[in-house]
Scaffold this active site. Sequence first.
Site, PDB file in Angstrom:
ATOM      1  N   ASP A  30       0.851  -1.192   0.000  1.00  0.00           N
ATOM      2  CA  ASP A  30       0.000   0.000   0.000  1.00  0.00           C
ATOM      3  C   ASP A  30       0.888   1.245   0.000  1.00  0.00           C
ATOM      4  O   ASP A  30       1.884   1.321   0.731  1.00  0.00           O
ATOM      5  CB  ASP A  30      -0.916  -0.009   1.233  1.00  0.00           C
ATOM      6  N   ILE A  31       0.506   2.224  -0.797  1.00  0.00           N
ATOM      7  CA  ILE A  31       1.325   3.435  -0.934  1.00  0.00           C
ATOM      8  C   ILE A  31       1.277   4.298   0.332  1.00  0.00           C
ATOM      9  O   ILE A  31       2.165   5.116   0.561  1.00  0.00           O
ATOM     10  CB  ILE A  31       0.862   4.240  -2.172  1.00  0.00           C
ATOM     11  N   ASN A  86     -12.915  -3.173   2.776  1.00  0.00           N
ATOM     12  CA  ASN A  86     -13.884  -2.075   2.819  1.00  0.00           C
ATOM     13  C   ASN A  86     -14.822  -2.234   1.628  1.00  0.00           C
ATOM     14  O   ASN A  86     -14.363  -2.338   0.484  1.00  0.00           O
ATOM     15  CB  ASN A  86     -13.164  -0.730   2.759  1.00  0.00           C
ATOM     16  N   GLN A  93     -14.318   2.579   1.369  1.00  0.00           N
ATOM     17  CA  GLN A  93     -13.665   2.075   0.156  1.00  0.00           C
ATOM     18  C   GLN A  93     -13.405   3.263  -0.760  1.00  0.00           C
ATOM     19  O   GLN A  93     -14.311   4.080  -1.005  1.00  0.00           O
ATOM     20  CB  GLN A  93     -14.545   1.036  -0.558  1.00  0.00           C
ATOM     21  N   HIS A  99     -10.394  -5.405  -3.076  1.00  0.00           N
ATOM     22  CA  HIS A  99      -9.061  -5.649  -2.528  1.00  0.00           C
ATOM     23  C   HIS A  99      -9.159  -6.010  -1.060  1.00  0.00           C
ATOM     24  O   HIS A  99     -10.064  -5.560  -0.350  1.00  0.00           O
ATOM     25  CB  HIS A  99      -8.138  -4.446  -2.722  1.00  0.00           C
ATOM     26  N   HIS A 101      -6.984  -5.708   2.380  1.00  0.00           N
ATOM     27  CA  HIS A 101      -5.817  -5.147   3.063  1.00  0.00           C
ATOM     28  C   HIS A 101      -5.239  -6.228   3.971  1.00  0.00           C
ATOM     29  O   HIS A 101      -5.977  -6.851   4.738  1.00  0.00           O
ATOM     30  CB  HIS A 101      -6.226  -3.971   3.961  1.00  0.00           C
TER      31      HIS A 101
HETATM   32  P1  5GP Z   1      -9.703   1.366   0.294  1.00  0.00           P
HETATM   33  O1  5GP Z   1      -9.809   2.644   1.062  1.00  0.00           O
HETATM   34  O2  5GP Z   1     -10.378   1.463  -1.054  1.00  0.00           O
HETATM   35  O3  5GP Z   1     -10.126   0.153   1.070  1.00  0.00           O
HETATM   36  O4  5GP Z   1      -8.161   1.131   0.044  1.00  0.00           O
HETATM   37  C1  5GP Z   1      -7.472   1.655  -1.032  1.00  0.00           C
HETATM   38  C2  5GP Z   1      -6.014   1.644  -0.674  1.00  0.00           C
HETATM   39  O5  5GP Z   1      -5.261   1.870  -1.845  1.00  0.00           O
HETATM   40  C3  5GP Z   1      -5.599   2.711   0.344  1.00  0.00           C
HETATM   41  O6  5GP Z   1      -5.078   2.103   1.514  1.00  0.00           O
HETATM   42  C4  5GP Z   1      -4.556   3.541  -0.400  1.00  0.00           C
HETATM   43  O7  5GP Z   1      -3.494   3.944   0.420  1.00  0.00           O
HETATM   44  C5  5GP Z   1      -4.113   2.589  -1.503  1.00  0.00           C
HETATM   45  N1  5GP Z   1      -3.652   3.261  -2.701  1.00  0.00           N
HETATM   46  C6  5GP Z   1      -4.256   4.317  -3.306  1.00  0.00           C
HETATM   47  N2  5GP Z   1      -3.556   4.669  -4.403  1.00  0.00           N
HETATM   48  C7  5GP Z   1      -2.513   3.808  -4.489  1.00  0.00           C
HETATM   49  C8  5GP Z   1      -1.441   3.676  -5.435  1.00  0.00           C
HETATM   50  O8  5GP Z   1      -1.305   4.403  -6.417  1.00  0.00           O
HETATM   51  N3  5GP Z   1      -0.545   2.685  -5.194  1.00  0.00           N
HETATM   52  C9  5GP Z   1      -0.648   1.844  -4.122  1.00  0.00           C
HETATM   53  N4  5GP Z   1       0.301   0.903  -3.994  1.00  0.00           N
HETATM   54  N5  5GP Z   1      -1.649   1.942  -3.228  1.00  0.00           N
HETATM   55  C10 5GP Z   1      -2.572   2.914  -3.418  1.00  0.00           C
END
Ligand code: 5GP
Length: 113
Positions: A30-31, A86, A93, A99, A101
Site C-alpha cells: 500500500d502506498i 472495505n 472504500q 481488494h 488489506h
Molecule cells: P480502500 O480505502 O479502497 O479500502 O483502500 C485503497 C487503498 O489503496 C488505500 O489504503 C490507499 O493507500 C491505496 N492506494 C491508493 N492509491 C494507491 C497507489 O497508487 N498505489 C498503491 N500501492 N496503493 C494505493
Amino acid sequence: MTDTLFKKIIDREIPADIVYEDDDCLVFKDINPVAPIHLLIIPKKQIEKVADAKLTDKDLLGHLMLVAGNVARDLGVEEAFRLVVNNGSGAQQTVFHLHIHLIAGREFNWPPG
Ligand code: 5GP
C-alpha cells in the site's frame, strides 16, 4: 466497469511494489501504509466490491484468502495479521476494484475503527 488505479497497476501502467503475483491475483505494498506491513491483495478480474461478486467468483475469492495466508507466512507474521475489506464508500472504500488489506507488524485493537 471503467479501469481503476489497480487495473493500471495490474497492467503495469503505473508502478507498484509487487510482492507476489500469479495468474489470478496480485499483491503489492500500500502506498500509504497504516502499519509496518500493509499489503493489498487484489484479483486480476475486475470486481468493484465484495457485494458485486458472483457465485462464479467463489474459487477466486477463496484463492485470495489462501494467498493472504501464504504471504503472511512468507513474511513471518502468520500469528498476528489482520485482513480488512472495505465495501462501499460508506465503509471507506476509495478504490473500486475489490481488494483485501493485509496489515501486520503492530499492536491491534478491537473493535476496529
Ligand atoms: P480502500 O480505502 O479502497 O479500502 O483502500 C485503497 C487503498 O489503496 C488505500 O489504503 C490507499 O493507500 C491505496 N492506494 C491508493 N492509491 C494507491 C497507489 O497508487 N498505489 C498503491 N500501492 N496503493 C494505493
